[in-house]
Write a protein that holds these residues in place. Structure first.
Motif, PDB file in Angstrom:
ATOM      1  N   ALA A   6       0.843  -1.204   0.000  1.00 16.17           N
ATOM      2  CA  ALA A   6       0.000   0.000   0.000  1.00 16.17           C
ATOM      3  C   ALA A   6       0.875   1.251   0.000  1.00 16.17           C
ATOM      4  CB  ALA A   6      -0.921  -0.013   1.214  1.00 16.17           C
ATOM      5  N   ARG A   7       1.911   1.226   0.784  1.00 15.74           N
ATOM      6  CA  ARG A   7       2.796   2.404   0.840  1.00 15.74           C
ATOM      7  C   ARG A   7       3.541   2.576  -0.490  1.00 15.74           C
ATOM      8  NH1 ARG A   7       1.872   0.494   5.882  1.00 15.74           N
ATOM      9  NH2 ARG A   7       1.964   1.976   7.598  1.00 15.74           N
ATOM     10  N   TYR A   8       4.002   1.458  -1.019  1.00 10.91           N
ATOM     11  CA  TYR A   8       4.697   1.505  -2.306  1.00 10.91           C
ATOM     12  C   TYR A   8       3.770   2.081  -3.377  1.00 10.91           C
ATOM     13  CZ  TYR A   8       7.540  -0.048  -6.271  1.00 10.91           C
ATOM     14  OH  TYR A   8       8.293  -0.074  -7.409  1.00 10.91           O
ATOM     15  N   CYS A   9       2.541   1.635  -3.339  1.00 13.10           N
ATOM     16  CA  CYS A   9       1.552   2.034  -4.333  1.00 13.10           C
ATOM     17  C   CYS A   9       1.329   3.547  -4.308  1.00 13.10           C
ATOM     18  CB  CYS A   9       0.256   1.289  -4.021  1.00 13.10           C
ATOM     19  SG  CYS A   9      -0.993   1.492  -5.229  1.00 13.10           S
ATOM     20  N   GLN A  10       1.178   4.102  -3.114  1.00 14.22           N
ATOM     21  CA  GLN A  10       0.956   5.543  -3.020  1.00 14.22           C
ATOM     22  C   GLN A  10       2.160   6.317  -3.597  1.00 14.22           C
ATOM     23  OE1 GLN A  10       1.143   7.454   0.835  1.00 14.22           O
ATOM     24  NE2 GLN A  10      -0.444   8.944   0.281  1.00 14.22           N
ATOM     25  N   LEU A  11       3.352   5.917  -3.184  1.00 16.04           N
ATOM     26  CA  LEU A  11       4.545   6.613  -3.662  1.00 16.04           C
ATOM     27  C   LEU A  11       4.719   6.447  -5.180  1.00 16.04           C
ATOM     28  CD1 LEU A  11       7.075   5.722  -0.815  1.00 16.04           C
ATOM     29  CD2 LEU A  11       6.002   7.937  -1.240  1.00 16.04           C
ATOM     30  N   TYR A  12       4.384   5.274  -5.661  1.00 15.22           N
ATOM     31  CA  TYR A  12       4.555   4.996  -7.101  1.00 15.22           C
ATOM     32  C   TYR A  12       3.669   5.913  -7.938  1.00 15.22           C
ATOM     33  CZ  TYR A  12       4.600   2.271 -11.459  1.00 15.22           C
ATOM     34  OH  TYR A  12       4.723   1.868 -12.765  1.00 15.22           O
TER      35      TYR A  12
ATOM     36  N   VAL B 247       2.266   8.717  -7.145  1.00 13.89           N
ATOM     37  CA  VAL B 247       2.652  10.117  -7.016  1.00 13.89           C
ATOM     38  C   VAL B 247       3.913  10.408  -7.828  1.00 13.89           C
ATOM     39  CG1 VAL B 247       3.537  11.805  -5.366  1.00 13.89           C
ATOM     40  CG2 VAL B 247       1.545  10.438  -4.790  1.00 13.89           C
ATOM     41  N   GLN B 248       4.821   9.439  -7.832  1.00 16.16           N
ATOM     42  CA  GLN B 248       6.082   9.632  -8.547  1.00 16.16           C
ATOM     43  C   GLN B 248       5.913   9.566 -10.067  1.00 16.16           C
ATOM     44  OE1 GLN B 248       8.902  10.185  -6.857  1.00 16.16           O
ATOM     45  NE2 GLN B 248      10.366  10.194  -8.554  1.00 16.16           N
TER      46      GLN B 248
END
Lengths: 512, 469
Positions: B32-38, B40-41
């Protein structure tokens, strides 16, 4: 397994014999090829794809010797004329369009720049397109950072001479050639083929049989009754008329595929002649009309009578049944619009050798082989259908049919995705990859509704700089390349340059 | 003749969308954290805003990523080197696999890097003749280095044996989440630490109802947890489908001092498996006669399930790696305003293909370990082909290298049938060559620096470049 018989000695038969001679004879397998000089060959695939280089390389064939023996020319792509609209032309290159940046596919950057009026035509960013159009050719550069590494190449060749060349190669390695015509085919209690009885009374038995008997499919179709999957509702052309003519101008490094009112016409430049053919649907054009149209549009004089071929698009449900493997036209037929004939022969041979049932147990390898080959055929089929379906032509009943026909679900989805936001479906194996789809989509006037929002991560000025820089590189690269004809002369002459190694790829031709 | 024909003007302004679309990611795990950062990036902020709703509770578990999955952290703006420097993760080169019944006899297993083509023969084929003398791992620099506790940059003029130093990352989920939380915080990304449930908007679309009573409007919801997907299935009266993968229950204990290593250990038993990495011991107990249930479609309405939410197990492919792959498929298919049927259909098809590959690999591993007698059709075909010709099925999605895939059955004592693989080379030549090759690999591994020296050297710029390549 001790002995394999190959039935048929055209391009498929001798390619198969050459590969088996190289890889199976050293393992103690005897290879026999039966052919008859009385039976003509179709001479499939005078235009090829870059993968053929890998096949020759794997067999240990010297490319320069091959060029000389087959009177071949180099090929960087295919030019399609009049497909989207009458008057249109584009080249489907064996190479890339631009380069992706930060994982953003190039065409999205181009679409964004184009929307602001800051992009040159897409072709300006493809070195093989510009080089081919200019009649230039050179071997790809081994440095992957070089603009000259962004393409691969194939050949136009004389298929009859190629078969002859491979025959010499195979016979030197121990393949036995038997002259004769098959009279009856013997089967064992499991239904497997056990022997071929020739008309001269000679009977030849083997453990395994390869059917390279062309459209007749004597073993897989005639004897084993493997069903044929008919794709003619999507690929309605069912005939071709072919004739060679003299060549009186330098050969271009690309094949021509020129659409007409009921099909299309090919022009394949060889060193000594040009191969010509007209593919048509008999529902829309008679044989006489087709012959006349072809003879009226030859690029040079001819003294040969045109030859008519009949075919039906489709494939056998399985290419490998029991102890019989079909390779080439006996396995299936897709018109030569994208030069896939020899590729399909080659890929069947290499897949078979990779799944080679050394221990004599077929089922698992056979199942996987048939699965892989059906994927190959279907992926090529969809790409061919795209050429017919993605058209704005309404000038004949043939094109109206193609434009509005129902197409396979997979292809419909692919086209919808590209139209929606420029997404090109990719896959790891088989033909064709993203640059090819882009070439045809774009060349036949399909434009996405929007580009990927990822492209908005880059400012327009930055994209502009990238595009301008790349375009200059392409221009410089093309300017530095020699003429196609001079490279052929050099490579077929006394002091040819060494040929770079290759990989099994349509685009990155260099083995890294 | 118009050489460049495409003069239409169908392309619309991609930046004409008035409002950024609100995407909500749900889950309290690495994915979930990876997904949010991905997201946005990878997408401009004018086009998308991404909130994370992370239900409370302690994050437990640990996992590993191999190859591209490990190095893809550059795509979320995190250099993998930072994960090493901050002691969030360690390099993972290979797993030491052993059987519960015979813990002394273990094998090193890497996700790739075995040998090379020799005289037209792939490694697995030419190694067959010497397999009684040499373990496959002896021809794998990664395994050799893991065994010796070494790791380092490959010399530019390295000999053949160096050419594949495929590495991964290992980490506890808690450390990993903490690291990504800091990244989200520094980028001022919205994070809500509370439970949420679906709140129907219409027949196909949902918003989120947060535990504090707030209704969060969502253009799209990505479920990395599974709770929302399950709730949606209930809402639509749809059940999951049973996979040939045994359900399991995981318990986590500290296994001792946290020494930094490039290896992890996996002990396989008939009723479960145990993973030891970075000072954690994770016991997975198979639940008899209970199987995983997954969902036929990853994306329905405005709800998209990724990774663990799709519940296809994590024995060989971590749910974070699954999420990474699925996100890469999603990115070019993300609808810019409202969801579109063809984008959803394409995504569901691609995820289904990928999930089938993962399920087949997990099914094979569980079957070989004796956890289940059910085998997926793909795994069965794989095993049959392996036995018949020592080959692998062709796939568009290679999860592990072909050589590693071939070695898996051999760990459980399955080999190709005698006579299926051709023998090559003259005996004396071959024996001399293969003995020297094994020695070369051993020698090459010892010339790599100790792993702790590598960690100390991370400050240099060259190390950074190597990791991010």
């Amino acid at each position: 397994m001790k002995k394999i018989i190959i039935l048929g000695g055209g391009t498929a038969g001798w390619m198969c014999a050459a590969a088996m001679a190289r890889f199976l004879i050293p393992r103690g397998i005897a290879i026999t090829l039966i052919e008859s000089d009385q039976i003509g060959t179709v001479g499939v695939g005078e235009a090829t794809l870059p993968h053929l280089r890998f096949f020759n390389q794997t067999l240990g064939i010297d490319e320069n010797a091959f060029m000389r023996a087959t009177l071949a020319t180099y090929k960087m792509g295919i030019e399609f004329q009049h497909w989207g609209r009458i008057g249109d032309a584009y080249i489907h290159p064996f190479g890339e369009y631009g380069r992706e940046l930060d994982g953003i596919p190039f065409h999205h950057l181009w679409l964004k720049a184009r929307q602001s009026g800051r992009a040159a035509p897409l072709d300006d960013y493809a070195l093989p397109v510009k080089a081919a159009a200019a009649g230039k050719f050179d071997f790809p550069h081994p440095n992957p950072r070089s603009i000259l590494s962004t393409f691969s190449y194939a050949f136009h060749l004389d298929a009859g001479l190629y078969a002859r060349f491979l025959r010499d190669f195979a016979e030197q390695l121990g393949v036995e050639r038997v002259e004769g015509r098959v009279d009856t085919i013997g089967r064992d209690e499991r239904g497997h083929i056990s022997a071929l009885k020739l008309q001269d009374g000679n009977s030849l038995g083997a453990d395994f049989f390869v059917d390279c008997s062309g459209f007749r499919a004597l073993l897989l179709g005639g004897t084993l009754q493997t069903p044929f999957l008919d794709w003619s509702r999507w690929l309605p052309c069912d005939s071709a008329v072919a004739v060679p003519c003299e060549s009186n101008r330098p050969p271009p490094p690309y094949t021509r595929a020129i659409a007409h009112s009921a099909g299309w016409q090919w022009q394949i430049p060889l060193q000594h002649r040009t191969g010509n053919g007209l593919v048509y649907a008999r529902d829309h054009l008679s044989d006489d009309q087709a012959c006349q149209r072809l003879m009226n549009s030859l690029p040079g004089p001819t003294s040969t009578e045109p030859r008519i071929l009949r075919f039906k698009a489709g494939r056998r449900k399985n290419s490998w049944v029991g102890n019989c493997l079909a390779i080439g036209l006996s396995s299936g037929f897709l018109e030569p619009l994208e030069s896939t004939g020899i590729y399909l022969i080659q890929i069947a041979i290499t897949k078979f050798l990779a799944l080679w049932p050394q221990g004599g147990s077929y089922p698992a390898g056979r199942r996987e082989f048939n699965r892989q080959m059906s994927l190959e055929y279907e992926r090529i089929r969809d790409f061919l259908i795209l050429h017919y379906h993605a058209t704005e032509r309404e000038d004949s009943a043939f094109w109206r049919y193609c434009r509005y026909m129902a197409i396979p679900d997979d292809l419909r989805l692919k086209m919808a995705l590209y139209r929606e936001q420029g997404y090109i479906v990719g896959y790891g194996h088989g033909l064709f990859l993203q640059p090819s789809w882009l070439a045809v989509y774009h060349g036949q006037r399909i434009l996405p509704k929007t580009y990927s929002p990822q492209a908005d991560l880059l400012a327009l000025d930055e994209i502009d700089r990238l595009l301008s820089g790349y375009r200059r590189l392409v221009q410089k690269g093309v300017a530095a390349m020699p003429d196609h004809a001079s490279v052929i002369a050099r490579q077929c002459g006394m002091r040819p340059l060494p040929v770079p190694p290759t990989a099994m790829s349509l685009y990155g031709g260099i083995a890294l | 003749m118009n050489r460049s024909t495409n003069t239409g003007s169908a392309v619309s302004s991609a930046s004409s969308a008035a409002q950024p679309v609100h995407w909500v990611v749900y889950g309290n795990n690495p994915a979930a954290r990876y997904c949010q950062l991905y997201l946005v990036q990878q997408l401009p902020r004018e086009r998308i805003c991404v909130s994370l709703v992370a239900p409370g509770g302690k994050v437990s578990g640990a996992g590993f990523l191999f190859g591209d999955s490990a190095m893809e952290h550059c795509e979320i703006g995190i250099d993998p080197r930072d994960l090493l420097q901050s002691n969030t993760a360690d390099i993972l080169l290979a797993l030491r696999i052993q059987s519960e019944a015979n813990p002394q006899a273990g094998h090193w297993l890497a996700s790739g890097g075995y040998g090379f083509m020799h005289q037209g023969q792939p490694f697995f084929h030419w190694w067959q003749r010497s397999r009684t003398l040499f373990d496959a791992s002896e021809f794998n620099l990664v395994c050799r280095a893991a065994e010796a506790g070494r790791y380092g940059d490959i010399p530019t003029n390295a000999p053949e044996v160096y050419r594949s130093l495929e590495r991964g990352l290992q980490f506890s989920y808690r450390d990993y989440c903490d690291h990504l939380d800091l990244a989200a915080q520094s980028r001022k990304l919205p994070v809500y630490r509370q439970q949420a449930t679906l709140s129907p908007v219409d027949e196909h679309r949902f918003d989120l109802q947060l535990a504090d009573g707030t209704r969060m409007q969502a253009g799209f919801i990505i479920d990395c947890d599974g709770a929302l997907l399950a709730e949606s299935a209930l809402h639509n009266g749809q059940g999951g489908r049973s996979l040939p993968l045994p359900a399991s229950r995981m318990t986590q204990t500290l296994s001792g001092c946290r020494k930094r290593l490039t290896a992890a250990h996996c002990t396989i038993g008939r009723d479960g498996w145990q993973l030891n990495l970075r000072g954690l011991r994770l016991d997975h107990k198979v639940i008899p006669a209970e199987y995983l249930r997954s969902y036929p479609h990853a994306w329905a309405g405005n709800l998209i399930g990724l990774g663990a939410a799709l519940n296809i197990g994590g024995l060989a492919v971590d749910s974070l790696a699954q999420t990474q792959y699925q996100l890469r498929q999603l990115l070019p298919l993300m609808p810019l305003q409202t969801e579109d049927g063809c984008l959803r259909a394409a995504f569901n098809r691609q995820v289904a293909t990928y999930n089938r590959e993962v399920t087949d690999l997990h099914s094979l591993c569980h079957w070989l370990a004796g956890h289940t007698r059910r085998l997926s059709p793909g795994a069965r075909a794989q095993l049959a082909l392996f036995r018949a010709s020592g080959s692998t099925l062709q796939t568009d999605i290679p999860l592990i290298s072909a050589e590693t895939r071939l070695l898996l059955p051999t760990l459980a004592g399955f080999w190709p049938r005698p006579g299926t693989i051709p023998t090559t080379g003259g005996d004396s030549d071959y024996n001399r060559w293969v003995r020297k090759l094994s020695a070369d690999y051993r020698q090459a591994a010892t010339t790599l620096p100790e792993y702790h020296c590598y960690l100390q050297s991370l400050c240099t710029s060259s190390s950074r470049e190597k990791l991010c390549e």
